[in-house]
Design an enzyme around this catalytic site. Structure first.
Site, mmCIF file in Angstrom:
data_model
loop_
_atom_site.group_PDB
_atom_site.id
_atom_site.type_symbol
_atom_site.label_atom_id
_atom_site.label_comp_id
_atom_site.label_asym_id
_atom_site.label_seq_id
_atom_site.Cartn_x
_atom_site.Cartn_y
_atom_site.Cartn_z
ATOM 1 N N HIS A 19 -0.625 5.799 6.702
ATOM 2 C CA HIS A 19 -0.340 5.662 5.603
ATOM 3 C C HIS A 19 0.145 6.915 5.003
ATOM 4 O O HIS A 19 -0.505 8.050 5.420
ATOM 5 C CB HIS A 19 -0.990 5.122 4.423
ATOM 6 C CG HIS A 19 -1.208 3.610 4.423
ATOM 7 N ND1 HIS A 19 -2.066 2.887 5.473
ATOM 8 C CD2 HIS A 19 -0.705 2.485 3.870
ATOM 9 C CE1 HIS A 19 -2.004 1.662 5.417
ATOM 10 N NE2 HIS A 19 -1.150 1.432 4.224
ATOM 11 N N SER A 79 0.737 -1.260 -0.016
ATOM 12 C CA SER A 79 -0.048 0.032 -0.032
ATOM 13 C C SER A 79 0.968 1.330 -0.003
ATOM 14 O O SER A 79 0.467 2.332 -0.417
ATOM 15 C CB SER A 79 -1.116 0.209 1.106
ATOM 16 O OG SER A 79 -0.227 -0.127 2.394
#
Length: 268
Positions: free
Chosen positions: A250, A44
């Protein structure tokens, strides 16, 4: 990091010539990479989870047009571009479904991998929801995995990349530290934040060691993210996002363009 009058003149001249030659060589290498094919592999952090602007065609892989591979491709226009990174990917996933685009004409490969193998999601879930001691215990278990099992997993992936793309320049990018310490910050305790940062360093060290062994280039993003950690006031990383848990921890779009892209650009 880039490190009497006659003597000074000669030294300066030699230095200038050396820098000129180095710059020319780097430009030539960059040109060679840009004219070949580029394949972006990984998890990711490479697909761009957290950056938004996800391509509908990527489905649950959540590939973003603001992710560093997409941005590098747009800036350099290589002869071909395969954006294969996928949210949640482990080393086994890379082997199973991401290597098909590699070939003898591939000149650049980038990859982030290893965090999901080491249980990144479980670590953060435990640290957010449970006690300091539970958090530290989960981190200890993850580090034990990094010592015992992850190196072999990385070796298998790196060997497969070399076999399929023998001419490629392979840039293995690491993971940032999450927290700026010593600041008043809502959320996790300083104990947890410090342990999470140390775990990121531990993982990066293991990845760098295996990448170097395979003569790949390790891209350390910790320096570009410095000053932009969670708790910094100008974070390039999402903290817990209860409305979209997947994006938690993230990089934001700024983290992709300001944290990851420059590292790849400098090493490609």
């Amino acid at each position: 990091m880039r490190r009497s009058r006659l003597t000074g003149f000669v030294t300066s001249l030699l230095l200038a010539v050396g820098l000129s030659l180095t710059g020319a060589a780097a430009a030539q290498a960059s040109s060679t990479v840009a004219t070949g094919g580029y394949v972006a592999l990984g998890d990711s952090y490479s697909s761009g989870v957290g950056a938004g602007s996800y391509m509908s065609s990527s489905g649950s892989c959540d590939r973003s047009t603001k992710a560093y591979p997409y941005l590098w491709n747009a800036a350099h226009s290589p002869s071909s571009f395969a954006f294969n990174a996928c949210s949640g990917a482990t080393t086994d996933d890379v082997l199973a479904s991401q290597l098909g685009s590699l070939s003898s004409s591939t000149t650049l490969v980038s990859i982030t991998i290893g965090g999901n193998d080491a249980g990144f999601g479980d670590v953060m879930t435990t640290c957010v929801l449970q006690s300091d001691s539970a958090c530290l215990s989960k981190i200890s278990a993850a580090e034990a995995y990094v010592d015992s099992t992850l190196p072999g997993k990385l070796d298998t992936v790196y060997n497969a990349i070399s076999a399929r793309a023998p001419s490629a320049r392979v840039v293995v990018l690491g993971y940032p530290r999450f927290y700026l310490l010593g600041q008043a910050c809502l959320g996790l305790s300083e104990t947890k934040r410090s342990a999470i940062n140390n775990a990121s360093d531990y993982l990066d060290s293991a990845i760098q060691k295996r990448a170097t062994y395979h003569s790949f280039i390790f891209g350390d993003v910790r320096s570009t993210f410095t000053g932009h950690e969670i708790c910094s006031g100008d974070s390039w990383l999402h903290s817990v996002n209860w409305l979209n848990v997947t994006e938690s921890y993230h990089p934001t779009a700024a983290g992709q363009s300001g944290g990851y892209l420059p590292v790849l650009t400098n090493l490609a």
